[in-house]
Scaffold this motif. Structure first.
Motif, PDB file in Angstrom:
ATOM      1  N   ARG A  82       0.837  -1.208   0.000  1.00  0.00           N
ATOM      2  CA  ARG A  82       0.000   0.000   0.000  1.00  0.00           C
ATOM      3  C   ARG A  82       0.870   1.256   0.000  1.00  0.00           C
ATOM      4  O   ARG A  82       0.586   2.227  -0.721  1.00  0.00           O
ATOM      5  CB  ARG A  82      -0.921   0.011   1.237  1.00  0.00           C
ATOM      6  CG  ARG A  82      -2.107  -0.925   1.113  1.00  0.00           C
ATOM      7  CD  ARG A  82      -2.877  -1.020   2.426  1.00  0.00           C
ATOM      8  NE  ARG A  82      -3.980  -1.953   2.348  1.00  0.00           N
ATOM      9  CZ  ARG A  82      -5.252  -1.623   2.152  1.00  0.00           C
ATOM     10  NH1 ARG A  82      -5.608  -0.354   2.048  1.00  0.00           N
ATOM     11  NH2 ARG A  82      -6.194  -2.536   2.073  1.00  0.00           N
TER      12      ARG A  82
ATOM     13  N   ARG B 266       7.976  -7.473  -6.441  1.00  0.00           N
ATOM     14  CA  ARG B 266       7.954  -8.453  -5.340  1.00  0.00           C
ATOM     15  C   ARG B 266       9.381  -8.831  -4.950  1.00  0.00           C
ATOM     16  O   ARG B 266       9.686  -8.981  -3.769  1.00  0.00           O
ATOM     17  CB  ARG B 266       7.146  -9.693  -5.731  1.00  0.00           C
ATOM     18  CG  ARG B 266       5.715  -9.378  -6.116  1.00  0.00           C
ATOM     19  CD  ARG B 266       4.823 -10.592  -6.091  1.00  0.00           C
ATOM     20  NE  ARG B 266       4.489 -10.983  -4.739  1.00  0.00           N
ATOM     21  CZ  ARG B 266       3.464 -10.495  -4.039  1.00  0.00           C
ATOM     22  NH1 ARG B 266       2.649  -9.613  -4.566  1.00  0.00           N
ATOM     23  NH2 ARG B 266       3.249 -10.906  -2.809  1.00  0.00           N
TER      24      ARG B 266
ATOM     25  N   ARG C  33      -0.325 -12.312   1.795  1.00  0.00           N
ATOM     26  CA  ARG C  33      -0.910 -13.197   0.791  1.00  0.00           C
ATOM     27  C   ARG C  33       0.027 -14.368   0.484  1.00  0.00           C
ATOM     28  O   ARG C  33      -0.421 -15.436   0.125  1.00  0.00           O
ATOM     29  CB  ARG C  33      -1.139 -12.441  -0.536  1.00  0.00           C
ATOM     30  CG  ARG C  33      -2.013 -11.207  -0.453  1.00  0.00           C
ATOM     31  CD  ARG C  33      -3.458 -11.597  -0.239  1.00  0.00           C
ATOM     32  NE  ARG C  33      -4.372 -10.465  -0.345  1.00  0.00           N
ATOM     33  CZ  ARG C  33      -4.458  -9.481   0.541  1.00  0.00           C
ATOM     34  NH1 ARG C  33      -3.696  -9.479   1.608  1.00  0.00           N
ATOM     35  NH2 ARG C  33      -5.329  -8.498   0.367  1.00  0.00           N
ATOM     36  N   ASP C  34       1.342 -14.102   0.579  1.00  0.00           N
ATOM     37  CA  ASP C  34       2.333 -15.113   0.198  1.00  0.00           C
ATOM     38  C   ASP C  34       3.347 -15.348   1.320  1.00  0.00           C
ATOM     39  O   ASP C  34       4.480 -15.733   1.069  1.00  0.00           O
ATOM     40  CB  ASP C  34       3.079 -14.657  -1.058  1.00  0.00           C
ATOM     41  CG  ASP C  34       3.826 -13.345  -0.842  1.00  0.00           C
ATOM     42  OD1 ASP C  34       3.509 -12.613   0.136  1.00  0.00           O
ATOM     43  OD2 ASP C  34       4.744 -13.052  -1.627  1.00  0.00           O
TER      44      ASP C  34
ATOM     45  N   ARG D 149     -10.043  -7.198  -6.798  1.00  0.00           N
ATOM     46  CA  ARG D 149      -8.782  -7.428  -6.091  1.00  0.00           C
ATOM     47  C   ARG D 149      -8.540  -8.934  -5.900  1.00  0.00           C
ATOM     48  O   ARG D 149      -7.435  -9.426  -6.094  1.00  0.00           O
ATOM     49  CB  ARG D 149      -8.842  -6.720  -4.731  1.00  0.00           C
ATOM     50  CG  ARG D 149      -7.521  -6.309  -4.205  1.00  0.00           C
ATOM     51  CD  ARG D 149      -7.543  -4.915  -3.686  1.00  0.00           C
ATOM     52  NE  ARG D 149      -8.247  -4.650  -2.452  1.00  0.00           N
ATOM     53  CZ  ARG D 149      -7.712  -4.762  -1.229  1.00  0.00           C
ATOM     54  NH1 ARG D 149      -6.503  -5.225  -1.085  1.00  0.00           N
ATOM     55  NH2 ARG D 149      -8.391  -4.394  -0.177  1.00  0.00           N
TER      56      ARG D 149
ATOM     57  N   ASP E 247      -5.306 -10.806  -7.308  1.00  0.00           N
ATOM     58  CA  ASP E 247      -4.363 -11.415  -6.357  1.00  0.00           C
ATOM     59  C   ASP E 247      -4.257 -12.937  -6.540  1.00  0.00           C
ATOM     60  O   ASP E 247      -3.198 -13.521  -6.335  1.00  0.00           O
ATOM     61  CB  ASP E 247      -4.781 -11.097  -4.904  1.00  0.00           C
ATOM     62  CG  ASP E 247      -4.668  -9.603  -4.581  1.00  0.00           C
ATOM     63  OD1 ASP E 247      -4.054  -8.862  -5.377  1.00  0.00           O
ATOM     64  OD2 ASP E 247      -5.204  -9.176  -3.535  1.00  0.00           O
TER      65      ASP E 247
ATOM     66  N   ARG F 114      -2.576 -13.759 -10.540  1.00  0.00           N
ATOM     67  CA  ARG F 114      -1.264 -13.300 -11.007  1.00  0.00           C
ATOM     68  C   ARG F 114      -0.303 -14.491 -11.021  1.00  0.00           C
ATOM     69  O   ARG F 114      -0.441 -15.432 -10.222  1.00  0.00           O
ATOM     70  CB  ARG F 114      -0.753 -12.161 -10.118  1.00  0.00           C
ATOM     71  CG  ARG F 114      -0.417 -12.600  -8.728  1.00  0.00           C
ATOM     72  CD  ARG F 114       0.033 -11.425  -7.859  1.00  0.00           C
ATOM     73  NE  ARG F 114       0.302 -11.888  -6.529  1.00  0.00           N
ATOM     74  CZ  ARG F 114      -0.042 -11.270  -5.412  1.00  0.00           C
ATOM     75  NH1 ARG F 114      -0.659 -10.112  -5.443  1.00  0.00           N
ATOM     76  NH2 ARG F 114       0.255 -11.791  -4.252  1.00  0.00           N
TER      77      ARG F 114
HETATM   78  O1   DC Z   1      -3.721  -6.937   2.970  1.00  0.00           O
HETATM   79  P1   DC Z   1      -3.975  -5.633   2.220  1.00  0.00           P
HETATM   80  O2   DC Z   1      -5.406  -5.450   1.843  1.00  0.00           O
HETATM   81  O3   DC Z   1      -3.424  -4.457   2.962  1.00  0.00           O
HETATM   82  O4   DC Z   1      -3.103  -5.767   0.864  1.00  0.00           O
HETATM   83  C1   DC Z   1      -3.195  -4.831  -0.180  1.00  0.00           C
HETATM   84  C2   DC Z   1      -2.794  -5.494  -1.491  1.00  0.00           C
HETATM   85  O5   DC Z   1      -1.389  -5.768  -1.461  1.00  0.00           O
HETATM   86  C3   DC Z   1      -3.467  -6.835  -1.806  1.00  0.00           C
HETATM   87  O6   DC Z   1      -4.662  -6.681  -2.538  1.00  0.00           O
HETATM   88  C4   DC Z   1      -2.427  -7.566  -2.594  1.00  0.00           C
HETATM   89  C5   DC Z   1      -1.113  -6.991  -2.148  1.00  0.00           C
HETATM   90  N1   DC Z   1      -0.373  -7.894  -1.264  1.00  0.00           N
HETATM   91  C6   DC Z   1       0.385  -8.858  -1.862  1.00  0.00           C
HETATM   92  O7   DC Z   1       0.373  -8.995  -3.076  1.00  0.00           O
HETATM   93  N2   DC Z   1       1.169  -9.658  -1.099  1.00  0.00           N
HETATM   94  C7   DC Z   1       1.184  -9.563   0.233  1.00  0.00           C
HETATM   95  N3   DC Z   1       1.965 -10.362   0.952  1.00  0.00           N
HETATM   96  C8   DC Z   1       0.375  -8.583   0.873  1.00  0.00           C
HETATM   97  C9   DC Z   1      -0.411  -7.773   0.090  1.00  0.00           C
END
Ligand code: DC
Length: 229
Positions: A40, A111, A132-133, A182, A186, A189
């Motif tokens: 963010r 990333r 997420r990962d 979103r 997410d 990808r």
């Molecule tokens: O958890 P969040 O809503 O604050 O995350 C915002 C965006 O950041 C989410 O839609 C995808 C990305 N994100 C990511 O790709 N990998 C992560 N480890 C955390 C977030």
């Protein structure tokens, strides 16, 4: 056993990871990584500097140089976020910024640029990593991996309530469309898509109160926590 134990909590938008992770970090006294906040901040910085969200190279350069600092308040119930010494805690919590974060997060170079920064959060006595990962890519050797899920409708309702409480103006229809967009980005990808690690415990939180989710996770991790305290 690694010196610095890591517990990863992954899952989609609006599932409640943030609340769960802040609670766990406070109870354990461990460090907290809110990896979504890093994406963010990157999106916020790109938008402020008029860098296109489609310019992978410029975004990855920006990610390498990102001067971001996280501070947990004394009560440990809030994470304050600073970019170039300016507080932007509230600014990055909008759905627009979340959506922009999801756009910049799809690029492999971005990333890669953020990988070591995230791993640097792993320090004694331990780390709670939210994202997420976390369990699949950033901390594949994590001691415990949890993947939280909930129906899209329930996640939209939870995020709606949270944004309203924070004073943001938002409609259910718009939020629902943004979260669906979103989720798709997410999950589809090619680089580090959102999915549970093969060794993650998956918890469907659709019909659970936040306290019940926390209790379930605590039962899973308490053994590990006591070994390190
Ligand atoms: O958890 P969040 O809503 O604050 O995350 C915002 C965006 O950041 C989410 O839609 C995808 C990305 N994100 C990511 O790709 N990998 C992560 N480890 C955390 C977030």
């Amino acid at each position: 056993m690694p010196d610095n134990p890591v517990i990863t909590i992954d899952g989609p938008s609006g599932v409640g990871k943030g609340t769960v992770c802040l609670f766990l970090a406070r109870e354990t006294g461990w460090h907290l990584l809110d990896s979504g906040a890093i994406y963010r901040v990157l999106a916020y910085a790109a938008l402020s500097r008029k860098i296109s969200l489609e310019d992978e190279h410029s975004l990855s350069d920006l990610a390498c140089d990102l001067n971001v600092v996280f501070k947990r308040s004394n009560s440990e119930e809030k994470l304050s976020i600073f970019l170039e010494n300016k507080e932007i805690t509230e600014q990055i919590r909008t759905e627009e910024c979340g959506n922009a974060a999801s756009k910049v997060a799809k690029y492999p170079l971005v990333r890669k640029a953020l990988l070591n920064r995230q791993r640097g959060f792993s320090k004694p006595p331990g780390l709670i990593a939210d994202g997420r990962d976390m369990g699949t890519v950033v901390f594949p050797d994590a001691r415990v991996k949890i993947f939280l899920n909930a129906s899209p409708e329930e996640r939209v309702n939870r995020r709606y309530k949270q944004l309203k409480e924070q004073g943001f103006s938002v409609t259910l229809a718009r939020l629902s469309a943004e979260i669906a967009e979103r989720d798709t980005r997410d999950q589809l990808r090619t680089e580090s898509p959102l999915k549970p690690a093969p060794d993650a415990v998956v918890i469907d939180t659709t019909d659970l109160m936040i306290e019940q989710v926390i209790n379930q996770i605590w039962d899973i991790i308490k053994q590990d926590i006591s070994e390190f305290s």
